[in-house]
Motif scaffolding. Structure first.
Motif, PDB file in Angstrom:
ATOM      1  N   GLY A 270       0.810  -1.217   0.000  1.00  0.00           N
ATOM      2  CA  GLY A 270       0.000   0.000   0.000  1.00  0.00           C
ATOM      3  C   GLY A 270       0.836   1.255   0.000  1.00  0.00           C
ATOM      4  N   TYR A 271       1.860   1.304   0.843  1.00  0.00           N
ATOM      5  CA  TYR A 271       2.669   2.526   0.951  1.00  0.00           C
ATOM      6  C   TYR A 271       3.523   2.743  -0.298  1.00  0.00           C
ATOM      7  N   LEU A 272       4.176   1.698  -0.773  1.00  0.00           N
ATOM      8  CA  LEU A 272       5.039   1.862  -1.938  1.00  0.00           C
ATOM      9  C   LEU A 272       4.235   2.156  -3.205  1.00  0.00           C
ATOM     10  N   SER A 273       2.977   1.711  -3.244  1.00  0.00           N
ATOM     11  CA  SER A 273       2.146   2.022  -4.411  1.00  0.00           C
ATOM     12  C   SER A 273       1.846   3.512  -4.494  1.00  0.00           C
ATOM     13  N   LEU A 274       1.875   4.207  -3.349  1.00  0.00           N
ATOM     14  CA  LEU A 274       1.685   5.657  -3.370  1.00  0.00           C
ATOM     15  C   LEU A 274       2.789   6.342  -4.166  1.00  0.00           C
ATOM     16  N   TRP A 275       3.966   5.784  -4.127  1.00  0.00           N
ATOM     17  CA  TRP A 275       5.100   6.351  -4.864  1.00  0.00           C
ATOM     18  C   TRP A 275       5.057   5.974  -6.339  1.00  0.00           C
ATOM     19  N   GLU A 276       4.463   4.835  -6.654  1.00  0.00           N
ATOM     20  CA  GLU A 276       4.417   4.372  -8.041  1.00  0.00           C
ATOM     21  C   GLU A 276       3.252   4.993  -8.807  1.00  0.00           C
ATOM     22  N   ASP A 277       2.163   5.316  -8.115  1.00  0.00           N
ATOM     23  CA  ASP A 277       0.963   5.838  -8.750  1.00  0.00           C
ATOM     24  C   ASP A 277       1.218   7.265  -9.242  1.00  0.00           C
ATOM     25  N   PRO A 278       0.988   7.535 -10.546  1.00  0.00           N
ATOM     26  CA  PRO A 278       1.205   8.898 -11.063  1.00  0.00           C
ATOM     27  C   PRO A 278       0.379   9.960 -10.342  1.00  0.00           C
ATOM     28  N   GLU A 279      -0.776   9.587  -9.805  1.00  0.00           N
ATOM     29  CA  GLU A 279      -1.650  10.570  -9.162  1.00  0.00           C
ATOM     30  C   GLU A 279      -1.118  11.010  -7.805  1.00  0.00           C
ATOM     31  N   THR A 280      -0.324  10.169  -7.146  1.00  0.00           N
ATOM     32  CA  THR A 280       0.190  10.506  -5.816  1.00  0.00           C
ATOM     33  C   THR A 280       1.718  10.516  -5.748  1.00  0.00           C
ATOM     34  N   GLY A 281       2.359   9.916  -6.725  1.00  0.00           N
ATOM     35  CA  GLY A 281       3.817   9.805  -6.680  1.00  0.00           C
ATOM     36  C   GLY A 281       4.529  11.146  -6.665  1.00  0.00           C
ATOM     37  N   GLU A 282       4.034  12.090  -7.475  1.00  0.00           N
ATOM     38  CA  GLU A 282       4.670  13.415  -7.517  1.00  0.00           C
ATOM     39  C   GLU A 282       4.590  14.100  -6.164  1.00  0.00           C
ATOM     40  N   ALA A 283       3.440  13.981  -5.513  1.00  0.00           N
ATOM     41  CA  ALA A 283       3.286  14.600  -4.194  1.00  0.00           C
ATOM     42  C   ALA A 283       4.192  13.933  -3.167  1.00  0.00           C
ATOM     43  N   MET A 284       4.294  12.611  -3.204  1.00  0.00           N
ATOM     44  CA  MET A 284       5.145  11.894  -2.253  1.00  0.00           C
ATOM     45  C   MET A 284       6.605  12.302  -2.416  1.00  0.00           C
ATOM     46  N   CYS A 285       7.057  12.403  -3.660  1.00  0.00           N
ATOM     47  CA  CYS A 285       8.444  12.809  -3.912  1.00  0.00           C
ATOM     48  C   CYS A 285       8.685  14.245  -3.455  1.00  0.00           C
ATOM     49  N   ALA A 286       7.747  15.132  -3.780  1.00  0.00           N
ATOM     50  CA  ALA A 286       7.921  16.543  -3.433  1.00  0.00           C
ATOM     51  C   ALA A 286       7.925  16.740  -1.916  1.00  0.00           C
ATOM     52  N   ILE A 287       6.995  16.098  -1.234  1.00  0.00           N
ATOM     53  CA  ILE A 287       6.904  16.246   0.220  1.00  0.00           C
ATOM     54  C   ILE A 287       8.167  15.721   0.885  1.00  0.00           C
ATOM     55  N   THR A 288       8.608  14.550   0.468  1.00  0.00           N
ATOM     56  CA  THR A 288       9.788  13.941   1.091  1.00  0.00           C
ATOM     57  C   THR A 288      11.043  14.724   0.767  1.00  0.00           C
ATOM     58  N   HIS A 289      11.210  15.112  -0.494  1.00  0.00           N
ATOM     59  CA  HIS A 289      12.393  15.875  -0.892  1.00  0.00           C
ATOM     60  C   HIS A 289      12.460  17.185  -0.132  1.00  0.00           C
ATOM     61  N   SER A 290      11.329  17.857  -0.003  1.00  0.00           N
ATOM     62  CA  SER A 290      11.295  19.116   0.734  1.00  0.00           C
ATOM     63  C   SER A 290      11.600  18.898   2.206  1.00  0.00           C
ATOM     64  N   SER A 291      11.104  17.804   2.768  1.00  0.00           N
ATOM     65  CA  SER A 291      11.333  17.516   4.183  1.00  0.00           C
ATOM     66  C   SER A 291      12.802  17.256   4.488  1.00  0.00           C
ATOM     67  N   LEU A 292      13.519  16.743   3.501  1.00  0.00           N
ATOM     68  CA  LEU A 292      14.935  16.452   3.700  1.00  0.00           C
ATOM     69  C   LEU A 292      15.792  17.706   3.682  1.00  0.00           C
ATOM     70  N   THR A 293      15.264  18.776   3.098  1.00  0.00           N
ATOM     71  CA  THR A 293      16.068  19.991   2.950  1.00  0.00           C
ATOM     72  C   THR A 293      15.517  21.194   3.701  1.00  0.00           C
ATOM     73  N   ASP A 294      14.280  21.093   4.187  1.00  0.00           N
ATOM     74  CA  ASP A 294      13.642  22.248   4.822  1.00  0.00           C
ATOM     75  C   ASP A 294      13.058  21.842   6.164  1.00  0.00           C
ATOM     76  N   PRO A 295      13.560  22.397   7.266  1.00  0.00           N
ATOM     77  CA  PRO A 295      13.034  22.058   8.594  1.00  0.00           C
ATOM     78  C   PRO A 295      11.534  22.313   8.724  1.00  0.00           C
ATOM     79  N   ALA A 296      11.036  23.368   8.084  1.00  0.00           N
ATOM     80  CA  ALA A 296       9.611  23.662   8.166  1.00  0.00           C
ATOM     81  C   ALA A 296       8.796  22.558   7.508  1.00  0.00           C
TER      82      ALA A 296
END
Length: 264
Positions: A160-186
């Motif tokens: 279920g969780y990894l499919s969120l990253w593979e699904d085009p409808e949610t994958g972009e959001a998962m990548c953006a949220i995680t990438h931002s979290s790695l570089t931005d404390p806020a």
């Protein structure tokens, strides 16, 4: 020499009224009738063809009058603008962080006025909060895993969780949220509030009773696997098909879930 027996199909002779033009079965030079065209008689074989034409006629009439159809189209355009703004915001926040991203840059990427962003989201923080919120499916995935048989929890959670990253409808959001979290404390604080806050709700507390630490470790492992595959793009993981990726990740996710929490 005139052609005998062959009717003259050219111009009518002078002084003779042209009675044949409107009756020419092939329509050559036929004068149009001033009245409305007579609809063809239906044979009963094409009922589905008649209905769309009536609907189209009604839509055109309502559109001309500005009734409801205009409102509907405006709503569609509004939703489209809103989604495009969110997509551009995720990309901008992921690359620049909350402090570095600007509404002007996001508006320019979408091709809208900054005032439209303010209309939809209020301000930069409002846009950030909505753009970087985890998809609702993420919480349903965890709930589904915790209600599965104990020996299948890791596999259900991983799939279920990894499919969120593979699904085009949610994958972009998962990548953006995680990438931002790695570089931005806020952004990291925002993700913690969303994920940890939901996990502390009564529903999840009851489902995860006795397995909260194991769930935290399982999710940590799955997050690391997703980052390695989709953000770092480690060749050893990107080469795996999704089923193989899930199978291997599920084994790692199941191990901490099999160890019950202990007080103290």
């Amino acid at each position: 020499m005139p052609n005998r027996g062959v009717p003259n199909r050219g111009m009518p002779s002078r002084g003779t009224p042209d009675h044949t033009r409107a009756e020419d079965p092939r329509g050559r030079g036929a004068a149009r009738s001033p009245g409305p065209p007579v609809p063809a008689r239906s044979t009963g074989d094409e009922p589905d063809r008649a209905a769309p034409s009536r609907v189209e006629t009604m839509v055109e009439m309502l559109d001309a009058q500005g009734v409801e159809v205009a409102t509907m189209r405006a709503a569609v355009r509004s939703e489209d603008n809103r989604e495009r703004i969110l997509a551009a915001a995720r990309s901008e926040f992921a690359q620049q962080g909350f402090r570095g991203a600007t509404l002007r840059a996001i508006a320019g990427e979408v091709g809208v006025d900054v005032a439209l962003i303010a209309h939809y989201f209020g301000n930069k923080l409002g846009l950030y909060t909505e753009a970087m919120t985890m998809p609702d499916r993420a919480h349903r995935v965890v709930a589904a895993a915790l209600t599965a048989p104990a020996e299948q929890t890791g596999e259900v959670l991983a799939r279920g969780y990894l499919s969120l990253w593979e699904d085009p409808e949610t994958g972009e959001a998962m990548c953006a949220i995680t990438h931002s979290s790695l570089t931005d404390p806020a952004a990291l604080e925002n993700m913690n509030e969303v994920m940890v806050g939901r996990m502390r709700e009564g529903e999840f507390l009851a489902l995860a009773e006795g397995r909260q630490r194991g769930l935290a470790l399982a999710m940590t492992g799955l997050l690391g696997a997703a980052i390695a595959r989709h953000i770092v793009k480690a060749p050893s993981l990107t080469c795996l098909d999704f089923e193989d990726f899930v199978r291997r990740s599920a084994v790692a996710a199941q191990a901490p879930l099999d160890i019950p929490d202990q007080d103290g």
